[in-house]
Design a protein around this motif. Structure first.
Motif, PDB file in Angstrom:
ATOM      1  N   LYS A   1      47.126  44.837  41.951  1.00 17.16           N
ATOM      2  CA  LYS A   1      48.002  44.413  40.861  1.00 17.16           C
ATOM      3  C   LYS A   1      47.827  45.327  39.646  1.00 17.16           C
ATOM      4  CE  LYS A   1      49.253  40.246  38.306  1.00 17.16           C
ATOM      5  NZ  LYS A   1      48.904  38.812  38.054  1.00 17.16           N
TER       6      LYS A   1
ATOM      7  N   LYS B   1      50.562  47.821  37.961  1.00 14.83           N
ATOM      8  CA  LYS B   1      50.872  47.697  36.544  1.00 14.83           C
ATOM      9  C   LYS B   1      50.791  49.052  35.856  1.00 14.83           C
ATOM     10  CE  LYS B   1      49.725  44.869  32.533  1.00 14.83           C
ATOM     11  NZ  LYS B   1      48.803  43.832  31.985  1.00 14.83           N
TER      12      LYS B   1
ATOM     13  N   ARG C   1      43.299  42.178  45.708  1.00 12.51           N
ATOM     14  CA  ARG C   1      44.620  41.846  45.150  1.00 12.51           C
ATOM     15  C   ARG C   1      44.693  42.189  43.668  1.00 12.51           C
ATOM     16  NH1 ARG C   1      44.764  37.338  48.765  1.00 12.51           N
ATOM     17  NH2 ARG C   1      43.698  36.032  47.211  1.00 12.51           N
ATOM     18  N   LYS C   2      43.601  41.894  42.945  1.00 16.25           N
ATOM     19  CA  LYS C   2      43.567  42.199  41.510  1.00 16.25           C
ATOM     20  C   LYS C   2      43.645  43.698  41.268  1.00 16.25           C
ATOM     21  CE  LYS C   2      41.045  38.119  39.928  1.00 16.25           C
ATOM     22  NZ  LYS C   2      39.755  37.610  39.383  1.00 16.25           N
TER      23      LYS C   2
END
Length: 420
Positions: free
Chosen positions: A396, A400, A392-393
């Motif tokens: 993300k 970004k 998930r990181k």
């Protein structure tokens, strides 16, 4: 090969006149002394005639004889075997004493048996099911005699003064220690009448206790018998000391149970020595105990007792019957202790469960396996969550970066498609 319960089938038809008392008979009588004779067998103060085993069988309180839940089934079988045999059916007993004094941390019991051929056997009961009795075992590590040891001398001096014949003396577990201690310290005229002293897996003595009691006077008459994996019998005992090692049908500390000792014909099945691993553990425990001064020993034993007593159990049966709840109390009580003391206590408390029954041991094993499986599942779930969080990181982070100024929609979509 069988056990003392099978012994009656082979030798139950022989009288003691035909086959004199042997090591197996000694263990039979020592185990028989665990029965609760209260209100049935006279004390020395009552000055009554001995009662027979037949009298006990017909007594209205007969079932109370088997109150010790640890051995109830086997003790009942032992009683029936003795009653139905020619060898023991004429057994008589007298001078019974049973004292449990919590304040003095003492559990003491003894009885004198009179055999068909005129032989006499003074038997000391071992540790009963009370936690106080168990604590007294560890009190033996003190440099001064415990109350039960002093009572054993008092009992022998009083009981043996009531008959003239030479006699045998013995006990199982702590009872074996009491038998040897009493023989060391009794009056000289009584000591001279002792034929043999049997210690069936009984703890030993601190060096200073042996010296004070002049152990050398009786050393040649002591027969110490221990199982293949002995802990209790090797407590404060030197491996240089003389002892006989017998085979057991059980494993580990459960071998302390006399009903597991193997018998062939009229003697125990012998082996060369105790297991090497057990010997190392025994030596380690003894060295640790003997390295401490009196103050530290007393502190350790008191703390151990407090830890076990945190469960609010009065007997070891209570302690192990609801061991999940009691273990929680014990674990809480162990917090705050230094590492070495806590480690030794954990080993001893684990031994308590082993000594109180196979089922308790199995339940602990099953619980540990369940906990291990639960831990494995939790660990796997934790790893999965960590991996999901990591993904998930990363996602993300990519989004970004993909949304930074200067990039058009088509470019971002192209990069996203490429990543996929």
């Amino acid at each position: 090969m069988g056990t003392i319960l099978d012994y009656f089938k082979e030798y139950g038809d022989y009288t003691f006149s035909e086959k004199p008392l042997n090591e197996v008979d000694s263990l039979v009588l020592c185990q028989f002394s665990y029965l609760k004779f209260d209100g049935m067998v006279p004390s020395a103060e009552e000055k009554k005639e001995p009662v027979s085993i037949g009298y006990l069988d017909g007594h209205q309180d007969r079932e109370k004889l088997f109150a010790d839940e640890r051995y109830r089934e086997n003790n009942t079988a032992l009683f029936q075997g003795m009653l139905g045999s020619i060898r023991f059916s004429t057994l008589r007993m007298n001078y019974y004493v049973n004292r449990i004094e919590t304040e003095k941390e003492t559990q003491f019991s003894a009885v004198t048996f009179f055999l068909e051929d005129g032989s006499i056997y003074v038997a000391y009961r071992g540790t009963d099911e009370t936690i106080i009795g168990w604590k007294e075992d560890f009190n033996l590590a003190f440099s001064e005699p415990v109350a039960g040891q002093l009572m054993s001398v008092e009992y022998l001096d009083k009981a043996a003064a009531l008959f003239q014949q030479p006699f045998y003396i013995g006990g199982h577990s702590k009872g074996g220690n009491f038998a040897v201690f009493a023989a060391m310290n009794c009056k000289k005229e009584i000591q001279d009448k002792i034929i043999k002293i049997y210690s069936h897996d009984g703890p030993g003595f601190r060096p200073e206790i042996r010296e004070q009691g002049h152990y050398e006077r009786i050393a040649g008459r002591v027969m110490k018998i221990i199982p293949h994996s002995s802990l209790v019998g090797m407590l404060l005992e030197s491996h240089a000391a003389g002892y006989v090692v017998v085979e057991s049908k059980s494993f580990g500390l459960l071998q302390h149970d006399p009903y597991t000792w193997l018998v062939k014909e009229d003697e125990f099945v012998k082996v060369k020595d105790i297991y090497k691993r057990r010997k190392f553990m025994d030596d380690t425990l003894n060295e640790w105990i003997l390295s401490m001064d009196e103050e530290h020993i007393r502190s350790f034993v008191d703390t151990l007792y407090e830890v076990v007593s945190a469960s609010k159990a009065v007997t070891l049966i209570d302690f192990t019957s609801d061991w999940k709840k009691n273990m929680t109390a014990v674990v809480t009580a162990l917090k705050g202790l230094d590492g070495e003391t806590a480690s030794m206590m954990k080993k001893i408390i684990a031994s308590l469960f082993e000594l109180t029954g196979e089922r308790a041991k199995e339940e602990i094993k099953e619980e540990l396996q369940e906990r291990a499986e639960e831990g494995r599942v939790k660990l796997e779930a934790g790893r999965q969550r960590m991996e999901e969080n990591r993904l998930r990181k990363e996602e993300k982070k990519r989004r970004k970066e993909g949304n930074r100024p200067g990039k058009g929609k088509a470019q971002r979509q192209g990069e996203h498609k490429e990543r996929k």
